[in-house]
Scaffold this motif. Structure first.
Motif, mmCIF file in Angstrom:
data_model
loop_
_atom_site.group_PDB
_atom_site.id
_atom_site.type_symbol
_atom_site.label_atom_id
_atom_site.label_comp_id
_atom_site.label_asym_id
_atom_site.label_seq_id
_atom_site.Cartn_x
_atom_site.Cartn_y
_atom_site.Cartn_z
ATOM 1 N N VAL A 83 -5.110 -1.594 14.345
ATOM 2 C CA VAL A 83 -4.311 -2.762 13.974
ATOM 3 C C VAL A 83 -4.644 -3.126 12.534
ATOM 4 N N PHE A 84 -3.623 -3.154 11.675
ATOM 5 C CA PHE A 84 -3.819 -3.473 10.257
ATOM 6 C C PHE A 84 -3.636 -4.956 9.952
ATOM 7 N N ASP A 85 -2.723 -5.612 10.688
ATOM 8 C CA ASP A 85 -2.371 -6.979 10.302
ATOM 9 C C ASP A 85 -1.679 -7.670 11.467
ATOM 10 N N VAL A 86 -1.802 -8.980 11.548
ATOM 11 C CA VAL A 86 -1.014 -9.812 12.472
ATOM 12 C C VAL A 86 -0.529 -11.019 11.679
ATOM 13 N N LEU B 195 0.809 -1.217 0.000
ATOM 14 C CA LEU B 195 0.000 0.000 0.000
ATOM 15 C C LEU B 195 0.843 1.269 0.000
ATOM 16 N N ASP B 196 2.166 1.118 0.046
ATOM 17 C CA ASP B 196 3.091 2.259 0.007
ATOM 18 C C ASP B 196 2.752 3.284 1.087
ATOM 19 N N ARG B 197 2.697 2.818 2.343
ATOM 20 C CA ARG B 197 2.407 3.724 3.452
ATOM 21 C C ARG B 197 3.273 3.341 4.649
ATOM 22 N N PRO B 198 3.641 4.316 5.459
ATOM 23 C CA PRO B 198 4.416 4.001 6.664
ATOM 24 C C PRO B 198 3.520 3.365 7.725
ATOM 25 N N VAL B 199 4.061 2.405 8.450
ATOM 26 C CA VAL B 199 3.335 1.725 9.518
ATOM 27 C C VAL B 199 4.298 1.477 10.670
ATOM 28 N N ALA B 200 3.751 1.062 11.799
ATOM 29 C CA ALA B 200 4.560 0.605 12.927
ATOM 30 C C ALA B 200 4.413 -0.901 13.024
ATOM 31 N N VAL B 201 5.514 -1.581 13.236
ATOM 32 C CA VAL B 201 5.505 -3.038 13.376
ATOM 33 C C VAL B 201 6.068 -3.404 14.738
ATOM 34 N N ARG C 161 -6.224 -10.643 15.957
ATOM 35 C CA ARG C 161 -7.397 -10.454 15.101
ATOM 36 C C ARG C 161 -8.553 -9.839 15.879
ATOM 37 N N LEU C 162 -8.697 -10.230 17.136
ATOM 38 C CA LEU C 162 -9.741 -9.608 17.968
ATOM 39 C C LEU C 162 -9.464 -8.118 18.141
ATOM 40 N N ALA C 163 -8.194 -7.777 18.440
ATOM 41 C CA ALA C 163 -7.838 -6.369 18.647
ATOM 42 C C ALA C 163 -8.113 -5.548 17.389
ATOM 43 N N ALA C 164 -7.965 -6.164 16.228
ATOM 44 C CA ALA C 164 -8.197 -5.444 14.974
ATOM 45 C C ALA C 164 -9.663 -5.085 14.776
ATOM 46 N N ARG C 165 -10.546 -5.691 15.560
ATOM 47 C CA ARG C 165 -11.973 -5.378 15.451
ATOM 48 C C ARG C 165 -12.327 -4.050 16.118
ATOM 49 N N ILE C 166 -11.467 -3.548 16.986
ATOM 50 C CA ILE C 166 -11.785 -2.311 17.705
ATOM 51 C C ILE C 166 -11.673 -1.135 16.743
ATOM 52 N N ASN C 167 -12.758 -0.417 16.590
ATOM 53 C CA ASN C 167 -12.783 0.750 15.701
ATOM 54 C C ASN C 167 -13.144 1.973 16.529
ATOM 55 N N ILE D 225 2.893 -7.672 14.755
ATOM 56 C CA ILE D 225 1.616 -6.981 14.622
ATOM 57 C C ILE D 225 1.884 -5.650 13.930
ATOM 58 N N VAL D 226 1.064 -5.311 12.961
ATOM 59 C CA VAL D 226 1.235 -4.095 12.161
ATOM 60 C C VAL D 226 0.158 -3.092 12.565
#
Length: 316
Positions: free
Chosen positions: A70-73, A32-38, A57-63, A82-83
Motif C-alpha cells: 500500500v503506497f497511499d490512502v 513518481l511517474d509509475r503505474p499503480v492500482a487505485v 495506514r495500518l495496512a501500509a505498515r505490512i512489509n 487506496i493506492v
C-alpha cells in the motif's frame, strides 16, 4: 471518469474491475511517474472516512512479499481511495475455476504456505484481514502469491454493518464468529484460510450456499466435510482450521505455514517433467511429419496415447 485526477497526483487511466466495495483502476502516479492500482471506494460519511484512513495506514505498515504494498490512502471529495502496487497476474478464483476438481497437492501446499506466511506477517502487527478469499489473492506471472485488501474489510465500519444487518466479509469464507458481528482476531483469518485451502483441494467451498442464510447455517452449525485429498495429514489440517470454536483451531499462521511446508516435502510437482514430455512428443512428431516419415509419425502417435493415459493417472 476516464483520465480523472485524484488529489492532483493519481490519474485514473483504465478501470480494471468493479465490486461491492468499489472500483479498481489502473492509474499513473504523476509525481513518481509509475503505474499503480487505485481502489476507489463508494461515497462515505465523515466517520467512515476517518476509519478507512486509519486502517489504510495500518495496512501500509505490512512489509512482506506476500502482501500487496500500500503506497497511499486518501480521499477525493466523499470518495475514499487506496493506492497500491499494480499486480500482473490472475486472481486465485480464476485459477480455481480452471481446475474444477482442485489443484495438484504440491500447488496446494505451496500456495497455502505462502498465504499463511503473509498472514503471519500481518498478524504480528495486530492486523487482521477479515475477508480472505480467492478474489483477494493474486498469483503473479512469476508465481508469487499476493494477498490484497488488508484493512479494507475493517474500514467498512461496524456502524454501517449494524445499520444494514450485514457482516464484514464474504459469506462463503467467513468464520462463524463473524456472522454475529462480534470482535474477531487472527483466528478468523485462519478459518478463512481453511476455506481457501478446501477450495484449492476440491474446486468447491466447504459450505456451498445459495444465500447468506444457508451460508450462516453451514458455518455456524454444519460439520465441515472432509476434503478427501488422499493425504490424511492435509485433510486433518484443513478440518482443524474449519473448527467452529476459535480455540480449537491452530492459533498462529506461522504454525500453519510450518505444517504446510513439512507436509509439502513429500509432494513434489510432476508438472514440469510432464510439460517437458509434452513438448518433446510434439517436437518429434513435427519433425517426422516434416520429413514425411509416416511410419515414425504413426508410432509416435501411438506412444503419445500411452503417455497421455499415464499423465492423466499421475495428475489425479
Amino acid at each position: 471518469m476516464r483520465c480523472m485526477d485524484l488529489g492532483g497526483r493519481y490519474r485514473l487511466e483504465r478501470r480494471l474491475g468493479r465490486g461491492a466495495m468499489g472500483e479498481v483502476w489502473r492509474a499513473l502516479d504523476l509525481r513518481l511517474d509509475r503505474p499503480v492500482a487505485v481502489k476507489l471506494m463508494a461515497p462515505s460519511s465523515g466517520s467512515e472516512a476517518r476509519r478507512f484512513l486509519r486502517e489504510g495506514r495500518l495496512a501500509a505498515r505490512i512489509n512482506h512479499p506476500g502482501v500487496t504494498t500500500v503506497f497511499d490512502v486518501d480521499r477525493h471529495g466523499r470518495r475514499l481511495f487506496i493506492v497500491m502496487e499494480l499486480l500482473n497476474g490472475r486472481d486465485l478464483g480464476a485459477v480455481i475455476r480452471d481446475h474444477a476438481d482442485g489443484l495438484e497437492l504440491s500447488e496446494v501446499f505451496e500456495i497455502g504456505r505462502r498465504l499463511a506466511e503473509a498472514l503471519s506477517a500481518a498478524h504480528v502487527l495486530g492486523i487482521v484481514h477479515r475477508d480472505l478469499k480467492p478474489g483477494n489473492i493474486v498469483i503473479l506471472d512469476d508465481g508469487t502469491v499476493k494477498i490484497c485488501d488488508f484493512g479494507i474489510a475493517r474500514a467498512l465500519d461496524v456502524t454501517r454493518i449494524t445499520r444494514t444487518g450485514l457482516t464484514v466479509g464474504t459469506p462463503a469464507y467467513m468464520a462463524p464468529e463473524q456472522f454475529g458481528g462480534a470482535a474477531v482476531d487472527r483466528r478468523a483469518d485462519l478459518y478463512s484460510l481453511g476455506c481457501v485451502l478446501y477450495e484449492l483441494c476440491t474446486g468447491r467451498v466447504p459450505f456451498p450456499a445459495a444465500n447468506i442464510a444457508q451460508a450462516m447455517y453451514g458455518h455456524l452449525s454444519a460439520p465441515p466435510p472432509s476434503p478427501r485429498t488422499g493425504d490424511r495429514d492435509l485433510d486433518a489440517l484443513v478440518l482443524s482450521l474449519l473448527a467452529k470454536d476459535p480455540a480449537r483451531r491452530p492459533q498462529h499462521a506461522n504454525e500453519v505455514a510450518r505444517w504446510l511446508r513439512e507436509l509439502g516435502k513429500d509432494h513434489r510437482s510432476t508438472r514440469p517433467l510432464l510439460d517437458l514430455c509434452d513438448a518433446t512428443f510434439r517436437s518429434l512428431l513435427d519433425a517426422a511429419i516434416e520429413r514425411q516419415d509416416h511410419e515414425a509419425a504413426a508410432l509416435l502417435r501411438e506412444q503419445e496415447k500411452v503417455y497421455l493415459r499415464m499423465r492423466q493417472a499421475l495428475e489425479r
